[in-house]
Design a protein around this motif. Structure first.
Motif, PDB file in Angstrom:
ATOM      1  N   ALA A  15       7.697  -6.774 -29.070  1.00  0.00           N
ATOM      2  CA  ALA A  15       6.833  -5.672 -29.523  1.00  0.00           C
ATOM      3  C   ALA A  15       5.376  -5.986 -29.231  1.00  0.00           C
ATOM      4  N   GLU A  16       5.004  -7.262 -29.423  1.00  0.00           N
ATOM      5  CA  GLU A  16       3.637  -7.675 -29.130  1.00  0.00           C
ATOM      6  C   GLU A  16       3.355  -7.571 -27.630  1.00  0.00           C
ATOM      7  N   HIS A  17       4.294  -8.033 -26.820  1.00  0.00           N
ATOM      8  CA  HIS A  17       4.144  -7.921 -25.367  1.00  0.00           C
ATOM      9  C   HIS A  17       4.003  -6.460 -24.943  1.00  0.00           C
ATOM     10  N   GLN A  18       4.827  -5.609 -25.574  1.00  0.00           N
ATOM     11  CA  GLN A  18       4.801  -4.192 -25.230  1.00  0.00           C
ATOM     12  C   GLN A  18       3.458  -3.558 -25.585  1.00  0.00           C
ATOM     13  N   ALA A  27       7.161   0.001 -28.324  1.00  0.00           N
ATOM     14  CA  ALA A  27       6.591  -1.043 -29.175  1.00  0.00           C
ATOM     15  C   ALA A  27       6.930  -0.796 -30.638  1.00  0.00           C
ATOM     16  N   GLN A  28       6.797   0.452 -31.081  1.00  0.00           N
ATOM     17  CA  GLN A  28       7.134   0.777 -32.469  1.00  0.00           C
ATOM     18  C   GLN A  28       8.616   0.530 -32.747  1.00  0.00           C
ATOM     19  N   SER A  29       9.439   0.906 -31.796  1.00  0.00           N
ATOM     20  CA  SER A  29      10.877   0.725 -31.961  1.00  0.00           C
ATOM     21  C   SER A  29      11.246  -0.754 -32.038  1.00  0.00           C
ATOM     22  N   LEU A  30      10.612  -1.587 -31.241  1.00  0.00           N
ATOM     23  CA  LEU A  30      10.859  -3.027 -31.266  1.00  0.00           C
ATOM     24  C   LEU A  30      10.396  -3.634 -32.588  1.00  0.00           C
ATOM     25  N   ARG A  31       9.254  -3.169 -33.087  1.00  0.00           N
ATOM     26  CA  ARG A  31       8.754  -3.701 -34.361  1.00  0.00           C
ATOM     27  C   ARG A  31       9.707  -3.408 -35.511  1.00  0.00           C
TER      28      ARG A  31
END
Length: 310
Positions: free
Chosen positions: A245-248, A284-288
């Motif tokens: 998520a951070e990478h994204q 990113a939101q989905s990964l978080r």
């Protein structure tokens, strides 16, 4: 101060356009793009953005492009004016040729009308800009000679004198026509060269911007594919999702900065750029949140980047 200067330039451009609407006719798109570039540069400078330098360069490029186009149109206008003068010169020469051949057929009113046209032409030719050959030919002495002959023809003692004076004026006008034709040929060549140079410069700048934009998109696509692949491999354990998520989020931020630094390269695909950025944000939101849809959303963002590159 720099931001204020950029805004001042934008305001001056708007005032110039308002005070000279004819000069900016058919230049609405280009002058509007220049306004937008100046405003954007001012905003970037005011925020001390890392993109300020590229935004300022883009605004400068737009101003130069607008100046080139204005100059090209000025030359085209001068060429059109010279063409009109040439037509009138030829018509005036023909009138004197007829007087020369049949002086008895012209009364004082007809002679006055012809000589008045000549006097007006001489005045306009003397004021015509950028006509070097004509200026060499139409010296003050030559102008006075022609105007003196025009004054004398109405007071000629007989038809023979009238014919001789008409012939002398005609020959002088023919010399002016020859000089004007040389100037028109030179103007046409200059206009063609400037047009070609401007088009080549624009094409080169556009090519460079697009090349840089494509390289940036391709790098972003490779990174996006790596995020999507890692998310898919970790879809069960989701141990790497927070790191991904951070990478994204970083990729989304960096991609936005790339667009800001190369606006001309992305300006025709800004809608697709925004869609790609929105796709990255959703991924990113989905990964978080460890959403099961994260791999698919990361894949969707990659596909949007690929479409942007196509």
């Amino acid at each position: 101060p720099l931001a204020a200067t950029e805004r001042d330039l934008a305001q001056k451009l708007e005032e110039l356009r308002a005070s000279h609407p004819a000069a900016f006719r058919d230049l609405a798109t280009l002058s509007g793009q220049t306004d937008a570039a100046l405003e954007r540069a001012a905003d970037q400078l005011a925020r001390a953005s890392s993109s300020a330098r590229s935004a300022t360069q883009h605004a400068d490029d737009r101003l130069q492009q607008l100046a080139h186009e204005m100059n090209r149109r000025r030359l085209a206008h001068e060429l059109a004016q010279a063409d009109t003068l040439e037509d009138r010169l030829l018509a005036n020469q023909q009138a004197y040729r007829e007087i020369e051949d049949q002086p008895q057929q012209f009364d004082s009113d007809q002679l006055a009308e012809t000589t008045n046209q000549t006097q007006q032409l001489i005045d306009e030719l003397q004021q015509a800009p950028s006509l070097n050959e004509l200026a060499k030919e139409l010296t003050p002495q030559k102008a006075n000679q022609i105007l003196g002959q025009c004054d004398s023809i109405g007071r000629a003692a007989n038809d023979a004198d009238r014919s001789n004076l008409a012939g002398g004026i005609r020959e002088s006008l023919e010399q002016l026509s020859t000089a004007l034709a040389k100037d028109m040929a030179a103007q046409a060549t200059t206009l063609d060269q400037q047009q070609l140079a401007s088009e080549l410069e624009q094409m080169q700048n556009r090519t460079d911007s697009l090349k840089s934009a494509r390289q940036s998109v391709q790098k972003a696509f490779s990174r996006q594919r790596a995020i999507e692949r890692d998310a898919h491999l970790d879809r069960n354990q989701k141990r790497k999702y927070q790191s991904l998520a951070e990478h994204q989020a970083n990729l989304q931020k960096e991609f936005g900065q790339i667009i800001e630094k190369n606006p001309s390269g992305f300006e025709e695909a800004m809608g697709q750029c925004q869609a790609a950025q929105a796709g990255m944000h959703q991924a990113a939101q989905s990964l978080r949140s460890s959403n099961p849809a994260a791999p698919q959303l990361a894949n969707d963002a990659a596909q949007q980047l690929q479409q942007l590159d196509d």
